[in-house]
Design a protein around this motif. Structure first.
Motif, PDB file in Angstrom:
ATOM      1  N   VAL A   1      36.713  36.620  33.638  1.00 28.68           N
ATOM      2  CA  VAL A   1      37.845  35.930  33.013  1.00 28.68           C
ATOM      3  C   VAL A   1      37.932  34.518  33.577  1.00 28.68           C
ATOM      4  N   LEU A   2      37.830  33.519  32.698  1.00 26.02           N
ATOM      5  CA  LEU A   2      37.990  32.136  33.124  1.00 26.02           C
ATOM      6  C   LEU A   2      39.453  31.921  33.468  1.00 26.02           C
ATOM      7  N   ARG A   3      39.733  31.586  34.724  1.00 27.95           N
ATOM      8  CA  ARG A   3      41.109  31.421  35.185  1.00 27.95           C
ATOM      9  C   ARG A   3      41.553  29.971  35.248  1.00 27.95           C
ATOM     10  N   SER A   4      40.609  29.060  35.542  1.00 25.20           N
ATOM     11  CA  SER A   4      41.013  27.661  35.654  1.00 25.20           C
ATOM     12  C   SER A   4      39.794  26.749  35.674  1.00 25.20           C
ATOM     13  N   MET A   5      40.072  25.471  35.376  1.00 26.41           N
ATOM     14  CA  MET A   5      39.057  24.410  35.472  1.00 26.41           C
ATOM     15  C   MET A   5      39.601  23.363  36.433  1.00 26.41           C
TER      16      MET A   5
ATOM     17  N   THR B   1      38.815  27.253  48.797  1.00 24.45           N
ATOM     18  CA  THR B   1      38.759  28.713  48.629  1.00 24.45           C
ATOM     19  C   THR B   1      40.146  29.312  48.809  1.00 24.45           C
ATOM     20  N   ARG B   2      40.832  28.894  49.829  1.00 23.10           N
ATOM     21  CA  ARG B   2      42.194  29.400  50.076  1.00 23.10           C
ATOM     22  C   ARG B   2      43.144  29.038  48.926  1.00 23.10           C
ATOM     23  N   ARG B   3      42.991  27.825  48.380  1.00 20.95           N
ATOM     24  CA  ARG B   3      43.851  27.421  47.250  1.00 20.95           C
ATOM     25  C   ARG B   3      43.601  28.293  46.033  1.00 20.95           C
ATOM     26  N   ARG B   4      42.342  28.559  45.716  1.00 23.76           N
ATOM     27  CA  ARG B   4      42.030  29.376  44.526  1.00 23.76           C
ATOM     28  C   ARG B   4      42.565  30.794  44.700  1.00 23.76           C
ATOM     29  N   ILE B   5      42.445  31.347  45.893  1.00 23.22           N
ATOM     30  CA  ILE B   5      42.955  32.698  46.171  1.00 23.22           C
ATOM     31  C   ILE B   5      44.469  32.718  46.010  1.00 23.22           C
ATOM     32  N   ALA B   6      45.148  31.712  46.540  1.00 18.38           N
ATOM     33  CA  ALA B   6      46.614  31.643  46.436  1.00 18.38           C
ATOM     34  C   ALA B   6      47.054  31.478  44.984  1.00 18.38           C
ATOM     35  N   GLU B   7      46.296  30.718  44.212  1.00 19.86           N
ATOM     36  CA  GLU B   7      46.642  30.525  42.797  1.00 19.86           C
ATOM     37  C   GLU B   7      46.559  31.838  42.027  1.00 19.86           C
TER      38      GLU B   7
ATOM     39  N   PHE C   1      46.326  35.157  43.435  1.00 20.88           N
ATOM     40  CA  PHE C   1      46.998  36.327  43.993  1.00 20.88           C
ATOM     41  C   PHE C   1      48.431  36.081  44.468  1.00 20.88           C
ATOM     42  N   SER C   2      48.818  34.830  44.672  1.00 21.55           N
ATOM     43  CA  SER C   2      50.176  34.541  45.158  1.00 21.55           C
ATOM     44  C   SER C   2      51.009  33.749  44.162  1.00 21.55           C
ATOM     45  N   GLY C   3      50.442  33.488  42.991  1.00 19.64           N
ATOM     46  CA  GLY C   3      51.202  32.780  41.968  1.00 19.64           C
ATOM     47  C   GLY C   3      51.415  31.305  42.229  1.00 19.64           C
ATOM     48  N   GLU C   4      50.636  30.728  43.143  1.00 21.68           N
ATOM     49  CA  GLU C   4      50.740  29.285  43.382  1.00 21.68           C
ATOM     50  C   GLU C   4      50.358  28.535  42.106  1.00 21.68           C
ATOM     51  N   GLN C   5      50.929  27.357  41.933  1.00 22.62           N
ATOM     52  CA  GLN C   5      50.595  26.531  40.769  1.00 22.62           C
ATOM     53  C   GLN C   5      49.126  26.129  40.845  1.00 22.62           C
ATOM     54  N   VAL C   6      48.431  26.217  39.723  1.00 20.26           N
ATOM     55  CA  VAL C   6      47.010  25.876  39.673  1.00 20.26           C
ATOM     56  C   VAL C   6      46.856  24.361  39.779  1.00 20.26           C
TER      57      VAL C   6
END
Length: 166
Positions: A94-98, A149-155, A157-162
């Motif tokens: 699933v493409l999640r973000s660019m 890597t940490r930012r992508r995981i937070a986006e 799994f933690s609902g952080e803004q992409v």
């Protein structure tokens, strides 16, 4: 450590930095816009993700790489996962973000895919490109996982803004 300090800790220097810059220059000359893919491989049963550590850049990161001429993003992702982790897709990712990767150049973009349907054919052994590869529980990531890597995981799994930036 502030955001700028943590980014600086992963800046490529010395021979590895020169090698990375030459690599990007080669691709810039060969194809002025670069496109890459990364896969966030998530094992729901163990609540863990797959990370790799390259031989030529510091830190643990999501597997992936460049999209070659004539490849789709999913084809590139499948090839990179096989090369870097012995991982085979068993259903479409699933493409999640660019993201715009301004650290790699002025025209580099990265597509992030969430992969939950996969098989690992064998544990990944170290080679000339991959120093280590392993699954890590989400609550026990390696201390030197890269900021991106940490930012992508937070986006995811933690609902952080992409972020628009890698």
């Amino acid at each position: 450590m502030t955001g700028a300090d943590s980014e600086q800790a992963f800046r490529q220097t010395g021979w590895a930095g020169l090698r990375a810059r030459l690599f990007h220059l080669y691709f810039l000359l060969r194809r002025p816009m670069t496109l890459g893919v990364r896969g966030l491989i998530y094992d729901r049963a163990s609540n863990s993700i797959f990370l790799i550590r390259h031989t030529y850049v510091p830190g643990w990161q999501l597997p992936g790489g460049g999209v070659e001429v004539g490849e789709t993003l999913v084809e590139a992702l499948a090839r990179e996962l096989a090369e870097e982790g012995n991982i085979a897709l068993t259903a479409p990712p699933v493409l999640r973000s660019m993201h715009f990767n301004r650290r790699a150049g002025t025209r580099d973009h990265v597509g992030l895919y969430l992969v939950e349907a996969f098989n690992q054919t064998a544990p990944k052994s170290a080679d000339h490109e991959i120093a280590e590869a392993a699954f890590f529980p989400l609550d026990r990531l390696p201390a030197d996982a890269t900021p991106a890597t940490r930012r992508r995981i937070a986006e995811i799994f933690s609902g952080e803004q992409v972020s628009a930036y890698w």
